[in-house]
Design a protein around this motif. Sequence first.
Motif, PDB file in Angstrom:
ATOM      1  N   TYR A 421       0.783  -1.242   0.000  1.00 58.63           N
ATOM      2  CA  TYR A 421       0.000   0.000   0.000  1.00 58.63           C
ATOM      3  C   TYR A 421       0.816   1.295   0.000  1.00 58.63           C
ATOM      4  O   TYR A 421       0.299   2.334  -0.400  1.00 58.63           O
ATOM      5  CB  TYR A 421      -0.947   0.016   1.208  1.00 58.63           C
ATOM      6  N   LEU A 422       2.047   1.278   0.471  1.00 58.18           N
ATOM      7  CA  LEU A 422       2.771   2.537   0.646  1.00 58.18           C
ATOM      8  C   LEU A 422       3.491   2.937  -0.643  1.00 58.18           C
ATOM      9  O   LEU A 422       4.340   2.191  -1.129  1.00 58.18           O
ATOM     10  CB  LEU A 422       3.776   2.417   1.802  1.00 58.18           C
ATOM     11  N   PRO A 423       3.170   4.119  -1.223  1.00 60.75           N
ATOM     12  CA  PRO A 423       3.819   4.554  -2.473  1.00 60.75           C
ATOM     13  C   PRO A 423       5.239   5.069  -2.223  1.00 60.75           C
ATOM     14  O   PRO A 423       5.594   5.446  -1.101  1.00 60.75           O
ATOM     15  CB  PRO A 423       2.916   5.696  -2.960  1.00 60.75           C
ATOM     16  N   GLU A 424       6.030   5.095  -3.280  1.00 61.18           N
ATOM     17  CA  GLU A 424       7.379   5.668  -3.236  1.00 61.18           C
ATOM     18  C   GLU A 424       7.328   7.085  -3.795  1.00 61.18           C
ATOM     19  O   GLU A 424       6.960   7.271  -4.962  1.00 61.18           O
ATOM     20  CB  GLU A 424       8.349   4.810  -4.053  1.00 61.18           C
ATOM     21  N   VAL A 425       7.674   8.090  -2.982  1.00 66.32           N
ATOM     22  CA  VAL A 425       7.600   9.482  -3.429  1.00 66.32           C
ATOM     23  C   VAL A 425       8.941  10.204  -3.267  1.00 66.32           C
ATOM     24  O   VAL A 425       8.988  11.421  -3.119  1.00 66.32           O
ATOM     25  CB  VAL A 425       6.479  10.245  -2.677  1.00 66.32           C
ATOM     26  N   LYS A 426      10.015   9.461  -3.296  1.00 61.80           N
ATOM     27  CA  LYS A 426      11.343  10.057  -3.161  1.00 61.80           C
ATOM     28  C   LYS A 426      11.573  11.124  -4.226  1.00 61.80           C
ATOM     29  O   LYS A 426      11.320  10.917  -5.407  1.00 61.80           O
ATOM     30  CB  LYS A 426      12.411   8.969  -3.273  1.00 61.80           C
ATOM     31  N   ASN A 427      12.060  12.294  -3.774  1.00 61.79           N
ATOM     32  CA  ASN A 427      12.427  13.424  -4.643  1.00 61.79           C
ATOM     33  C   ASN A 427      11.250  14.035  -5.412  1.00 61.79           C
ATOM     34  O   ASN A 427      11.450  14.772  -6.374  1.00 61.79           O
ATOM     35  CB  ASN A 427      13.515  13.021  -5.643  1.00 61.79           C
ATOM     36  N   ARG A 428      10.024  13.747  -5.001  1.00 62.91           N
ATOM     37  CA  ARG A 428       8.850  14.336  -5.645  1.00 62.91           C
ATOM     38  C   ARG A 428       8.442  15.612  -4.912  1.00 62.91           C
ATOM     39  O   ARG A 428       8.448  15.657  -3.683  1.00 62.91           O
ATOM     40  CB  ARG A 428       7.670  13.347  -5.595  1.00 62.91           C
ATOM     41  N   THR A 429       8.068  16.635  -5.680  1.00 60.30           N
ATOM     42  CA  THR A 429       7.513  17.829  -5.058  1.00 60.30           C
ATOM     43  C   THR A 429       6.095  17.513  -4.574  1.00 60.30           C
ATOM     44  O   THR A 429       5.468  16.538  -5.022  1.00 60.30           O
ATOM     45  CB  THR A 429       7.456  19.004  -6.051  1.00 60.30           C
ATOM     46  N   PHE A 430       5.575  18.344  -3.689  1.00 56.43           N
ATOM     47  CA  PHE A 430       4.223  18.116  -3.205  1.00 56.43           C
ATOM     48  C   PHE A 430       3.204  18.242  -4.337  1.00 56.43           C
ATOM     49  O   PHE A 430       2.162  17.579  -4.334  1.00 56.43           O
ATOM     50  CB  PHE A 430       3.884  19.088  -2.076  1.00 56.43           C
ATOM     51  N   GLU A 431       3.502  19.099  -5.322  1.00 60.47           N
ATOM     52  CA  GLU A 431       2.599  19.244  -6.450  1.00 60.47           C
ATOM     53  C   GLU A 431       2.567  17.956  -7.297  1.00 60.47           C
ATOM     54  O   GLU A 431       1.509  17.539  -7.777  1.00 60.47           O
ATOM     55  CB  GLU A 431       3.016  20.438  -7.320  1.00 60.47           C
ATOM     56  N   GLU A 432       3.720  17.327  -7.481  1.00 60.58           N
ATOM     57  CA  GLU A 432       3.762  16.048  -8.192  1.00 60.58           C
ATOM     58  C   GLU A 432       3.033  14.958  -7.412  1.00 60.58           C
ATOM     59  O   GLU A 432       2.324  14.120  -7.997  1.00 60.58           O
ATOM     60  CB  GLU A 432       5.212  15.639  -8.438  1.00 60.58           C
ATOM     61  N   ILE A 433       3.204  14.958  -6.089  1.00 57.02           N
ATOM     62  CA  ILE A 433       2.506  13.970  -5.253  1.00 57.02           C
ATOM     63  C   ILE A 433       0.994  14.171  -5.351  1.00 57.02           C
ATOM     64  O   ILE A 433       0.227  13.202  -5.445  1.00 57.02           O
ATOM     65  CB  ILE A 433       2.990  14.073  -3.792  1.00 57.02           C
ATOM     66  N   ASP A 434       0.566  15.451  -5.353  1.00 55.45           N
ATOM     67  CA  ASP A 434      -0.861  15.737  -5.532  1.00 55.45           C
ATOM     68  C   ASP A 434      -1.370  15.121  -6.833  1.00 55.45           C
ATOM     69  O   ASP A 434      -2.429  14.488  -6.885  1.00 55.45           O
ATOM     70  CB  ASP A 434      -1.104  17.252  -5.572  1.00 55.45           C
ATOM     71  N   GLU A 435      -0.622  15.325  -7.897  1.00 54.40           N
ATOM     72  CA  GLU A 435      -1.051  14.834  -9.207  1.00 54.40           C
ATOM     73  C   GLU A 435      -1.162  13.316  -9.230  1.00 54.40           C
ATOM     74  O   GLU A 435      -2.117  12.749  -9.779  1.00 54.40           O
ATOM     75  CB  GLU A 435      -0.058  15.293 -10.284  1.00 54.40           C
ATOM     76  N   MET A 436      -0.201  12.638  -8.621  1.00 57.60           N
ATOM     77  CA  MET A 436      -0.214  11.175  -8.650  1.00 57.60           C
ATOM     78  C   MET A 436      -1.385  10.605  -7.857  1.00 57.60           C
ATOM     79  O   MET A 436      -1.990   9.604  -8.253  1.00 57.60           O
ATOM     80  CB  MET A 436       1.125  10.635  -8.136  1.00 57.60           C
ATOM     81  N   PHE A 437      -1.711  11.248  -6.755  1.00 61.18           N
ATOM     82  CA  PHE A 437      -2.874  10.782  -6.001  1.00 61.18           C
ATOM     83  C   PHE A 437      -4.166  11.078  -6.750  1.00 61.18           C
ATOM     84  O   PHE A 437      -5.096  10.263  -6.761  1.00 61.18           O
ATOM     85  CB  PHE A 437      -2.902  11.431  -4.608  1.00 61.18           C
ATOM     86  N   MET A 438      -4.242  12.254  -7.393  1.00 57.99           N
ATOM     87  CA  MET A 438      -5.430  12.584  -8.168  1.00 57.99           C
ATOM     88  C   MET A 438      -5.616  11.627  -9.347  1.00 57.99           C
ATOM     89  O   MET A 438      -6.739  11.368  -9.791  1.00 57.99           O
ATOM     90  CB  MET A 438      -5.358  14.022  -8.682  1.00 57.99           C
ATOM     91  N   ALA A 439      -4.516  11.092  -9.845  1.00 58.03           N
ATOM     92  CA  ALA A 439      -4.584  10.122 -10.938  1.00 58.03           C
ATOM     93  C   ALA A 439      -4.969   8.729 -10.457  1.00 58.03           C
ATOM     94  O   ALA A 439      -5.138   7.823 -11.280  1.00 58.03           O
ATOM     95  CB  ALA A 439      -3.247  10.059 -11.664  1.00 58.03           C
TER      96      ALA A 439
END
Length: 488
Positions: A421-439
């Motif tokens: 369940y836990l995603p890998e978000v190393k070196n991602r900006t918060f805006e990129e993390i937002d986009e990936m969750f929205m997707a």
Amino acid sequence: MASPAPVRKDNIGAHWKCLAACTLMSMCTFQYGVDFGIIGGLQAMKGFLQNISPGRQQLISSLMILGAFIASSAAGPIALYLSRRWSIWSACLLCIVANVIMMTTDKIGGLYAGRLLIGLANGLFMTFAQLYLQECAPAKYRGLTIAAFQTWTSLGSLVGTTKKAYIIPLGIVYVIPGILSIGMLFIPESPRWLLQMDREDDARKALKWLRPFPELVDAELAEMKAAIDAEKLLSVNSEIIDLWRNPIDRRRTLLGVGAVTLQAASGAMYMISYGTYFFQMANVGSPFMNSCILTTVGVVIIIINSCIITKWGRRRVFLINGMLICGLCQLIAIVGVSVLYIMGYNCMVSSYAWLCGGEFPSQRLRSYTFGLAASVGFFGAWLTTFTAPYFINPDALNWGPKYGYIWAPSCVIGAIWTYFYLPEVKNRTFEEIDEMFMAKLPARKFRGYKCVGPAVFAVDEKEGARVSIEEVVWTNPHAVAETMMNVD
């Protein structure tokens, strides 16, 4: 002919001001570490083991965590009125008042009151310092700042673990609030919080102070503002019900809570709070020396981890392996294995659990979500410290090392949850993390995903309708191909 402009390197040296500010804020956890060292050592002092009852032992160890639970639970509402810095200043004041009470009282009730107040201070320290670090540090250095956060915790524990583990460390505690109170006069507020409060000019000034290249600030600020404004359009008011009402926010909330709870699931609070006490009961060498060895190893391993977290720093890999190491060591409760346990916990679990817990929340709900995650983590720690005496105290169940059998399966379950369940978000900006969750990407797709834009949603100008990031991604053939090809 003009000479070419010198090439500026985007390295740690270039970000020294931001990292200095984050280092100052990371010192907040020193008090938290000192407190555990003090109480662990106090309960193993001569005469204490014979005279203390399990009930009082429970209260002394758990009241601080109960206070931290209360303070972190209120982080969302507090953040509407107090900034990150003002919240830390409030914690410094509470810390000083609590220590005056504990140093001057000769009544058990006074000790209880001081423990609860110091818990409220620690809840504010731990929650708002983390928020400041997450929001101010560049994406690639978030892990480094959280590692510093954990280093101060271990250093505090080392200071607190002494034979004079009461009056002297309590006096030392005044130093850190003093440094913080003065130091915060010279560092800026979190630019993300300022944008959330519609203070764009102040946010720009803060970001220019925190970043080494002023010409890039406007672009970064615009990206932050676009994401925050888009989230505000999706939800006019940030309310605690938003944590659960929207399926995407609900997923982010559950991930943040689950990540921080891995600390409690590892059984670390038992080892940290009662390690000295356990060694005293077991007559295994010098209990204070053993505790000092464990704490020193913890400090060294976190420093080593600080050197690799920015270069490699895979959240999933570290958390899975760390939980498995902790689970195995709980089955073999001897001093040597306890050292291995602390290495696994400090290097692979503690830093990454807090780091992930702060990275997953959405921007408009970050204070609410991380406050909830921290409070659940503190509740797990409180439950451990409150119930452990019943299992290990000779006058109660007297399980001794068998108590570790409870935490071994807990660690394995935590490792399995992380894998799936836990995603890998190393070196991602918060805006990129937002986009990936929205997707609505599955966890295994996060690492290789190629982001398509900073906005949370697009607008169809002809129809005037909202188009979600999910629609943008899955109607873009290139994005679909990239996402399908990359599996974590």
